[in-house]
Design a protein around this motif. Structure first.
Motif, PDB file in Angstrom:
ATOM      1  N   GLU A 222       0.895  -1.252  -0.006  1.00 12.69           N
ATOM      2  CA  GLU A 222       0.048   0.035  -0.007  1.00 12.69           C
ATOM      3  C   GLU A 222       0.844   1.186   0.020  1.00 12.69           C
ATOM      4  OE1 GLU A 222      -3.300   0.118   2.675  1.00 12.69           O
ATOM      5  OE2 GLU A 222      -3.418  -2.170   2.967  1.00 12.69           O
ATOM      6  N   ILE A 223       1.888   1.326  -0.815  1.00 15.77           N
ATOM      7  CA  ILE A 223       2.781   2.410  -0.889  1.00 15.77           C
ATOM      8  C   ILE A 223       2.436   3.141  -2.625  1.00 15.77           C
ATOM      9  CG2 ILE A 223       5.060   3.294  -1.049  1.00 15.77           C
ATOM     10  CD1 ILE A 223       5.848   0.905   0.919  1.00 15.77           C
ATOM     11  N   GLY A 224       2.417   4.290  -2.788  1.00 17.21           N
ATOM     12  CA  GLY A 224       2.214   4.726  -3.951  1.00 17.21           C
ATOM     13  C   GLY A 224       3.549   5.483  -4.625  1.00 17.21           C
ATOM     14  N   PHE A 225       3.929   5.034  -5.781  1.00 16.41           N
ATOM     15  CA  PHE A 225       4.992   5.359  -6.588  1.00 16.41           C
ATOM     16  C   PHE A 225       4.742   6.551  -7.711  1.00 16.41           C
ATOM     17  CE2 PHE A 225       6.314   1.873  -3.808  1.00 16.41           C
ATOM     18  CZ  PHE A 225       7.600   2.195  -3.542  1.00 16.41           C
ATOM     19  N   THR A 226       5.181   7.541  -7.755  1.00 11.28           N
ATOM     20  CA  THR A 226       4.899   8.356  -9.060  1.00 11.28           C
ATOM     21  C   THR A 226       6.086   9.177  -9.797  1.00 11.28           C
ATOM     22  OG1 THR A 226       2.716   8.791  -7.750  1.00 11.28           O
ATOM     23  CG2 THR A 226       3.303  10.054  -9.647  1.00 11.28           C
ATOM     24  N   THR A 227       5.841   9.094 -10.988  1.00 13.01           N
ATOM     25  CA  THR A 227       7.016   9.894 -11.493  1.00 13.01           C
ATOM     26  C   THR A 227       6.476  11.116 -12.037  1.00 13.01           C
ATOM     27  OG1 THR A 227       8.019   7.779 -12.418  1.00 13.01           O
ATOM     28  CG2 THR A 227       9.147   9.940 -13.210  1.00 13.01           C
ATOM     29  N   ILE A 228       7.276  12.201 -11.780  1.00 15.78           N
ATOM     30  CA  ILE A 228       7.132  13.498 -12.304  1.00 15.78           C
ATOM     31  C   ILE A 228       8.098  13.839 -13.266  1.00 15.78           C
ATOM     32  CG2 ILE A 228       6.872  16.096 -11.721  1.00 15.78           C
ATOM     33  CD1 ILE A 228       5.362  15.204  -9.306  1.00 15.78           C
ATOM     34  N   LEU A 229       7.767  14.466 -14.548  1.00 14.43           N
ATOM     35  CA  LEU A 229       8.427  14.835 -15.497  1.00 14.43           C
ATOM     36  C   LEU A 229       8.299  16.291 -15.886  1.00 14.43           C
ATOM     37  CD1 LEU A 229       7.421  11.771 -16.330  1.00 14.43           C
ATOM     38  CD2 LEU A 229       8.774  12.030 -18.341  1.00 14.43           C
ATOM     39  N   PRO A 230       9.309  17.060 -15.192  1.00  9.00           N
ATOM     40  CA  PRO A 230       9.143  18.703 -15.326  1.00  9.00           C
ATOM     41  C   PRO A 230       9.738  19.045 -16.689  1.00  9.00           C
ATOM     42  CG  PRO A 230      10.846  18.092 -14.045  1.00  9.00           C
ATOM     43  CD  PRO A 230      10.272  16.877 -14.253  1.00  9.00           C
ATOM     44  N   ARG A 231       8.984  19.929 -17.367  1.00 12.46           N
ATOM     45  CA  ARG A 231       9.414  20.475 -18.491  1.00 12.46           C
ATOM     46  C   ARG A 231      10.865  21.570 -18.414  1.00 12.46           C
ATOM     47  NH1 ARG A 231       5.161  22.136 -22.500  1.00 12.46           N
ATOM     48  NH2 ARG A 231       4.935  19.777 -22.916  1.00 12.46           N
ATOM     49  N   ILE A 232      11.703  21.550 -19.390  1.00 15.02           N
ATOM     50  CA  ILE A 232      12.705  22.631 -19.134  1.00 15.02           C
ATOM     51  C   ILE A 232      12.276  23.882 -18.637  1.00 15.02           C
ATOM     52  CG2 ILE A 232      12.645  23.141 -21.544  1.00 15.02           C
ATOM     53  CD1 ILE A 232      15.575  23.439 -21.554  1.00 15.02           C
ATOM     54  N   THR A 233      12.975  24.303 -17.686  1.00 15.29           N
ATOM     55  CA  THR A 233      12.801  25.898 -17.090  1.00 15.29           C
ATOM     56  C   THR A 233      13.850  26.529 -16.802  1.00 15.29           C
ATOM     57  OG1 THR A 233      11.519  27.102 -15.259  1.00 15.29           O
ATOM     58  CG2 THR A 233      12.378  25.031 -14.871  1.00 15.29           C
TER      59      THR A 233
ATOM     60  N   LEU B  87       4.810  18.119 -15.821  1.00 17.64           N
ATOM     61  CA  LEU B  87       4.919  19.157 -15.076  1.00 17.64           C
ATOM     62  C   LEU B  87       5.241  20.492 -15.868  1.00 17.64           C
ATOM     63  CD1 LEU B  87       3.945  20.580 -12.525  1.00 17.64           C
ATOM     64  CD2 LEU B  87       6.121  20.092 -11.579  1.00 17.64           C
ATOM     65  N   THR B  88       4.267  21.353 -16.115  1.00 18.13           N
ATOM     66  CA  THR B  88       4.789  22.790 -16.760  1.00 18.13           C
ATOM     67  C   THR B  88       4.349  23.774 -15.938  1.00 18.13           C
ATOM     68  OG1 THR B  88       3.021  22.776 -18.041  1.00 18.13           O
ATOM     69  CG2 THR B  88       4.477  21.357 -18.683  1.00 18.13           C
ATOM     70  N   GLY B  89       4.385  24.890 -16.229  1.00 17.52           N
ATOM     71  CA  GLY B  89       3.856  26.209 -15.662  1.00 17.52           C
ATOM     72  C   GLY B  89       2.515  26.060 -15.814  1.00 17.52           C
ATOM     73  N   ALA B  90       1.837  25.337 -16.553  1.00 15.86           N
ATOM     74  CA  ALA B  90       0.281  25.126 -16.405  1.00 15.86           C
ATOM     75  C   ALA B  90      -0.229  24.122 -15.489  1.00 15.86           C
ATOM     76  CB  ALA B  90      -0.020  24.865 -17.950  1.00 15.86           C
ATOM     77  N   GLY B  91       0.651  23.407 -14.851  1.00 15.85           N
ATOM     78  CA  GLY B  91       0.419  22.356 -13.915  1.00 15.85           C
ATOM     79  C   GLY B  91       0.616  21.186 -14.151  1.00 15.85           C
ATOM     80  N   LEU B  92       0.113  20.043 -13.652  1.00 16.15           N
ATOM     81  CA  LEU B  92       0.316  18.639 -13.901  1.00 16.15           C
ATOM     82  C   LEU B  92      -0.452  18.096 -14.873  1.00 16.15           C
ATOM     83  CD1 LEU B  92       0.663  17.346 -10.177  1.00 16.15           C
ATOM     84  CD2 LEU B  92       2.346  17.234 -11.784  1.00 16.15           C
ATOM     85  N   LYS B  93       0.033  17.204 -15.708  1.00 14.08           N
ATOM     86  CA  LYS B  93      -0.951  16.616 -16.876  1.00 14.08           C
ATOM     87  C   LYS B  93      -0.558  15.095 -16.742  1.00 14.08           C
ATOM     88  CE  LYS B  93      -1.804  16.400 -21.919  1.00 14.08           C
ATOM     89  NZ  LYS B  93      -1.123  16.855 -23.288  1.00 14.08           N
ATOM     90  N   LYS B  94      -1.661  14.303 -16.556  1.00 16.33           N
ATOM     91  CA  LYS B  94      -1.282  12.832 -16.592  1.00 16.33           C
ATOM     92  C   LYS B  94      -0.828  12.380 -18.049  1.00 16.33           C
ATOM     93  CE  LYS B  94      -5.160  11.601 -13.256  1.00 16.33           C
ATOM     94  NZ  LYS B  94      -6.246  11.092 -12.973  1.00 16.33           N
ATOM     95  N   LEU B  95       0.215  11.424 -17.874  1.00 17.46           N
ATOM     96  CA  LEU B  95       0.788  10.637 -18.868  1.00 17.46           C
ATOM     97  C   LEU B  95       0.352   9.279 -18.999  1.00 17.46           C
ATOM     98  CD1 LEU B  95       4.456  11.833 -18.607  1.00 17.46           C
ATOM     99  CD2 LEU B  95       2.546  12.823 -20.364  1.00 17.46           C
ATOM    100  N   GLY B  96      -0.181   8.886 -20.059  1.00 19.27           N
ATOM    101  CA  GLY B  96      -0.623   7.580 -20.207  1.00 19.27           C
ATOM    102  C   GLY B  96       0.489   6.419 -20.360  1.00 19.27           C
TER     103      GLY B  96
END
Length: 248
Positions: free
Chosen positions: A170-181, A239-248
């Motif tokens: 019951e542990i959640g693992f998530t990846t966030i891919l930030p766009r270049i900033t 992840l961009t300046g517009a927020g989080l967007k789910k990836l398939g």
């Protein structure tokens, strides 16, 4: 999960850039934060006085350090942001050492922390968030093995989720891919290099990136993600300046 006051959060790579913004955001949301970095760093006191930040100067890629930090602090949230700054040159100007730097740093750190989260294991309901990069989707021809290393971080985070599910942890693992900033040191160097490669002004290159992601926005996005119902959280997000967007 909306109340973070009793949930210790470890932020790895908290001394600068997105990591600093994330550590600050969790403290302001009321979480006790352990800020891990290679260099000693001073953090501001949360404006509302709710949470606090405890600095830990350590090598996050040392497996004995990882085990010690998890054992001592017993976190329920771990955010991995640490990594090497890539050597910004075309392929033929790289050496194997510069090309593989992000494999030896970013991937190594993620591997040890994900492994320890499963072995300890973290308590049920815990969350682990691994920062990859938008380069894992689009490539990054001026940064050696960076894009491949970042793609591997996403893969092994998914592997960790599979193993946690198989073991009923019951542990959640998530990846966030930030766009270049360009609002971080790493992003500024990359924007400068790609602008020069295209024979464009840096300002012109930055304008075509769209809404820029700030450390403060990254912090708010990760806090919101950790507070969300686990059943609604996707395996990966852009992840961009517009927020989080789910990836398939």
């Amino acid at each position: 999960m909306s109340d973070l006051s009793g949930r210790t959060t470890i932020v790895v790579g908290a001394s600068r850039g997105l990591g600093h913004g994330i550590a600050t955001a969790f403290a302001e949301a009321g979480a006790p934060v352990v800020a891990v970095s290679r260099t000693a760093t001073v953090y501001p006191e949360p404006a509302n006085g709710a949470g606090g930040i405890q600095p830990e100067t350590a090598d996050a890629g040392d497996p004995t350090v990882v085990a010690d930090l998890i054992d001592r602090h017993q976190p329920q949230t771990v955010v991995l942001v640490a990594g090497a700054t890539p050597h910004m040159r075309p392929l033929q100007q790289q050496t194997w050492e510069t090309f593989s730097a992000n494999w030896e740093s970013d991937v190594r750190i993620s591997f040890h922390w994900l492994r320890e989260a499963l072995l300890t294991p973290l308590r049920p309901g815990s969350r682990v968030v691994v920062f990859s990069s938008g380069a894992a989707l689009a490539g990054s021809p001026l940064s050696g093995g960076y894009a491949g290393a970042k793609a591997t971080q996403r893969f092994i985070t998914a592997y960790a989720q599979e193993e946690a599910d198989r073991a009923g942890l019951e542990i959640g693992f998530t990846t966030i891919l930030p766009r270049i900033t360009p609002l971080t040191g790493l992003g500024r160097a990359a924007a400068r290099a790609y602008a020069a490669r295209d024979h464009r002004a840096e300002e012109e290159y930055v304008q075509q990136l769209g809404p820029l992601l700030s450390p403060e926005q990254a912090g708010a996005a990760v806090v919101e993600l950790v507070q969300a119902d686990a059943a609604t959280v996707a395996p990966a997000y852009l992840l961009t300046g517009a927020g989080l967007k789910k990836l398939g």
